[in-house]
Design a protein around this motif. Sequence first.
Motif, PDB file in Angstrom:
ATOM      1  N   TYR A 209       0.861  -1.184   0.000  1.00  0.00           N
ATOM      2  CA  TYR A 209       0.000   0.000   0.000  1.00  0.00           C
ATOM      3  C   TYR A 209       0.899   1.235   0.000  1.00  0.00           C
ATOM      4  O   TYR A 209       1.829   1.340   0.817  1.00  0.00           O
ATOM      5  N   ARG A 211       0.795   5.097   0.742  1.00  0.00           N
ATOM      6  CA  ARG A 211      -0.002   6.164   1.362  1.00  0.00           C
ATOM      7  C   ARG A 211       0.616   7.514   0.991  1.00  0.00           C
ATOM      8  O   ARG A 211       1.818   7.746   1.224  1.00  0.00           O
ATOM      9  N   HIS A 304       2.737   2.237  12.877  1.00  0.00           N
ATOM     10  CA  HIS A 304       1.988   3.485  12.720  1.00  0.00           C
ATOM     11  C   HIS A 304       2.788   4.712  13.155  1.00  0.00           C
ATOM     12  O   HIS A 304       2.209   5.759  13.422  1.00  0.00           O
ATOM     13  N   GLU A 335       3.471   1.220   2.996  1.00  0.00           N
ATOM     14  CA  GLU A 335       2.972   0.600   4.221  1.00  0.00           C
ATOM     15  C   GLU A 335       3.280  -0.896   4.206  1.00  0.00           C
ATOM     16  O   GLU A 335       2.703  -1.653   3.425  1.00  0.00           O
ATOM     17  N   TYR A 338       0.476  -3.613   6.608  1.00  0.00           N
ATOM     18  CA  TYR A 338      -0.845  -4.070   6.145  1.00  0.00           C
ATOM     19  C   TYR A 338      -0.692  -5.340   5.313  1.00  0.00           C
ATOM     20  O   TYR A 338       0.364  -5.601   4.731  1.00  0.00           O
ATOM     21  N   HIS A 339      -1.768  -6.100   5.247  1.00  0.00           N
ATOM     22  CA  HIS A 339      -1.871  -7.155   4.237  1.00  0.00           C
ATOM     23  C   HIS A 339      -2.682  -6.602   3.077  1.00  0.00           C
ATOM     24  O   HIS A 339      -3.823  -6.164   3.260  1.00  0.00           O
ATOM     25  N   PRO A 353       1.382  -9.665   6.770  1.00  0.00           N
ATOM     26  CA  PRO A 353       1.668  -8.304   6.288  1.00  0.00           C
ATOM     27  C   PRO A 353       2.676  -8.332   5.150  1.00  0.00           C
ATOM     28  O   PRO A 353       3.347  -9.341   4.897  1.00  0.00           O
ATOM     29  N   LEU A 511      -6.339 -10.128  10.779  1.00  0.00           N
ATOM     30  CA  LEU A 511      -5.447  -9.371   9.901  1.00  0.00           C
ATOM     31  C   LEU A 511      -4.348  -8.717  10.727  1.00  0.00           C
ATOM     32  O   LEU A 511      -4.444  -8.630  11.958  1.00  0.00           O
ATOM     33  N   MET A 514      -2.036  -3.297  11.908  1.00  0.00           N
ATOM     34  CA  MET A 514      -2.244  -1.988  11.279  1.00  0.00           C
ATOM     35  C   MET A 514      -3.654  -1.825  10.747  1.00  0.00           C
ATOM     36  O   MET A 514      -4.152  -0.699  10.622  1.00  0.00           O
ATOM     37  N   HIS A 515      -4.318  -2.923  10.416  1.00  0.00           N
ATOM     38  CA  HIS A 515      -5.703  -2.844   9.949  1.00  0.00           C
ATOM     39  C   HIS A 515      -6.646  -2.383  11.065  1.00  0.00           C
ATOM     40  O   HIS A 515      -7.777  -1.957  10.774  1.00  0.00           O
ATOM     41  N   PRO A 519      -7.313   1.845  10.558  1.00  0.00           N
ATOM     42  CA  PRO A 519      -8.130   1.066   9.611  1.00  0.00           C
ATOM     43  C   PRO A 519      -8.448   1.827   8.337  1.00  0.00           C
ATOM     44  O   PRO A 519      -8.507   3.059   8.307  1.00  0.00           O
TER      45      PRO A 519
END
Length: 774
Positions: A209, A211, A304, A335, A338-339, A353, A511, A514-515, A519
């Motif tokens: 991901y 960001r 985070h 990121e 995350y998955h 992840p 998950l 981080m999810h 979120p």
Amino acid sequence: MNHEPGTGPPRMGPVPGSGSIPTLRQDDYELKNTNPHLGGERLTSTYDLVEQTYHLYVRVVKAKELPLGADPYVEVRLGNYRGRTNHFEKKSNPEWNQVFAFSKDRIQSSTLEVYVKDKEMFGRDEYIGRVVFDLNEIPTRVPPDSPLAAQWYRVEDRRGHGEIMLAVWMGTQADEAFPEAWHSDASFAHGEGVFNVRSKVYVSPKLWYLRVNVIEAQDVIPNDRTRAPDVSVKVKVGNQMLRTRITSARTMNPLWNEDFMFVVAEPFEDHLVLTIEDRVHPSRDEVLGVLSLPMTVFDKRLDHRPVHSRWFNLERHGVGEMKFSSRIHIRACLEGGYHVLDESTLYISDQRPTAKQLWKQPCGILEVGILGAQGLLPMKMKDGRGTTDAYCVAKYGQKWVRTRTILDTLSPRWNEQYTWEVYDPCTVITLGVFDNCHLGADKPGLERDSRIGKVRIRLSTLEAHRIYTHAYPLLVLHPSGVKKMGELQLAIRFTTLSLANIVYLYGHPLLPKMHYLNPLTVNQVDTLRYQAMNIVAARLGRAEPPLRKEVVEYMLDVDSHMWSMRRSKANFFRIMSLLSGLFSISKWFNNVKEWRNPITTVLVHILFLILLWYPELILPTMCLYMFLIGLWNYRFRARHPPHMDPKLSWAEAVHPDELDEEFDTFPTSRPPDTVRMRYDRIRSIAGRIQTVVGDLATQGERLGSLLSWRDPRATSLFVVFSLCSAVVLYMTPFRVVALVTGLYMLRHPRFRSKLPSVPSNFFKRLPAKSDTLL
């Protein structure tokens, strides 16, 4: 059981002239036990979940000292089967290093002949020489034996002599040469189709991901300096494009502070492109500056923690003298915590992840033996008859596997075994069967592989260390209804490595953290999942042989979010099935209250008095009851994995028009009258849903109006009743209150009235906001 809306894959059913589909009985949809002979003679073989098959392998390595001016190639003959290498022009020392595999079950000769020939452009190819092998003298090799060493063999003809290096042995499908070999059961493939019949293992690209936080810009100067620009930033990564809101930059320093999320894949090929645009007209934007950044300039974040922002200079676009360089202030990172979801969370196969540093140790091993299929329906016509060229694809985690294509048979036998590491048992493996439509096609790339069916198996439903051998029905939904396309025979074993690790995982979040700490919104998840599926399909489509887009989309259920009346009914009845237990309890309690069975009612009275006198027994009794129910149900536990259920999917009694709507494209391609009828049908359904939601809102508003003084008399009565109840409850022991309440609710029918109770009458008279709706 899935399909693709829109155009749909070609030849998705029995081809014309191949015969009609017989009427299916209910047991045709059931799972069937099979008893294959797994492992063969060598029980220590790693291929112990498939039937051991023997093949005659011929490795053609190279040749030397062939006649000058020859265009040599090698032809391997075994009975009626012939395999050929590529030819080399004017080369006396060619190198091929190609392996031919002939199935032992189809050997029709006692000798193997290897010919060296000279390719002629016109006329018959000339014969240079040959080597003959007696099949009874060929050695047998099974891994982990070392590869058989190739040897030089002399070939002679009237023009001279030469030598060819060969290795010939008898082996199984566990041989290292098996995946890359030319197979006798795929001898009809030609051209590019030769590469499309081989078995392969694919790995999904590593997805991240990205960001991007667009904060602000400085010195944004419009081309027309007589007006304040209406500025927005267009953020683009590959085919993904998002835009900030339009801000009026009266001070030439617009502020946005907006977050965007994108999906990128390693190796990074796309750049992050930010374009500042000025809305000069509702239909026209002018570019004021552009910034292009490679992914390698961004930090990779594993948690985070905040990321430092940076200023970047923009490349100026437009006219006029430029005294200052415009700048943009952004905060961007990759990121890794995350998955990246490329499949639905309902049947997810991987939850790790992106960053490998955050991975845990595997908790188990999944082994799948893809034995074969039987009873497949013909998917296309060949020489005036129906046929199928089937292959199987399995997907779990980042690893995809594709079996070799077995040509021209409705009962292919693959007997290929694959292994996956399992990091979470609450995951699903997906297997699909397809018809290969790229076997030397005249127009490669225009054909689409037809889907035959799909199977999903949840690992948590499997007992550890047990081998499951079943034939799974391959069910596909067609515009004419659900059809059984055949059966897929599998052997599956899930081996756990640590019981303590398994127990720990059941209490661990599904998950990565981080999810939950930061979120994503529902819209972001859906959009990013669609982008991730496109990236995975594009990357796997570039492999050799390619795993084509239609195959990847079918395995990842790209159309699972589309509207379907059938799915809506299926989900509604799933909810009703869940609530049926509550309805049954309510009906049983009403029977107890009505004294339909006096003995049961008396026993309930006794149990009520015991629990009232000893309230500390309530929770232990409930836990003991759950334990006994679980112990009783153990006798009736499922002995086989779940499979596609057409009854649960509401596919057996679906209306033809509802199926036609489900197969419609988006946007629709149906006639206006059909669209109008379906729109009216959805309006009627939405009207009923609207009524139910309105009733729920009314009951909630009535509850809130008890103390709102919207109805002064009702609120006064309730306030006085609350005061009196407080006094009585303060003065009366709780056991006495509970005893009186319970006995009142269980009183005999002769002491009951058929009219509604006083609390019910009072509640229904309370006001709600429905009176003020237009």
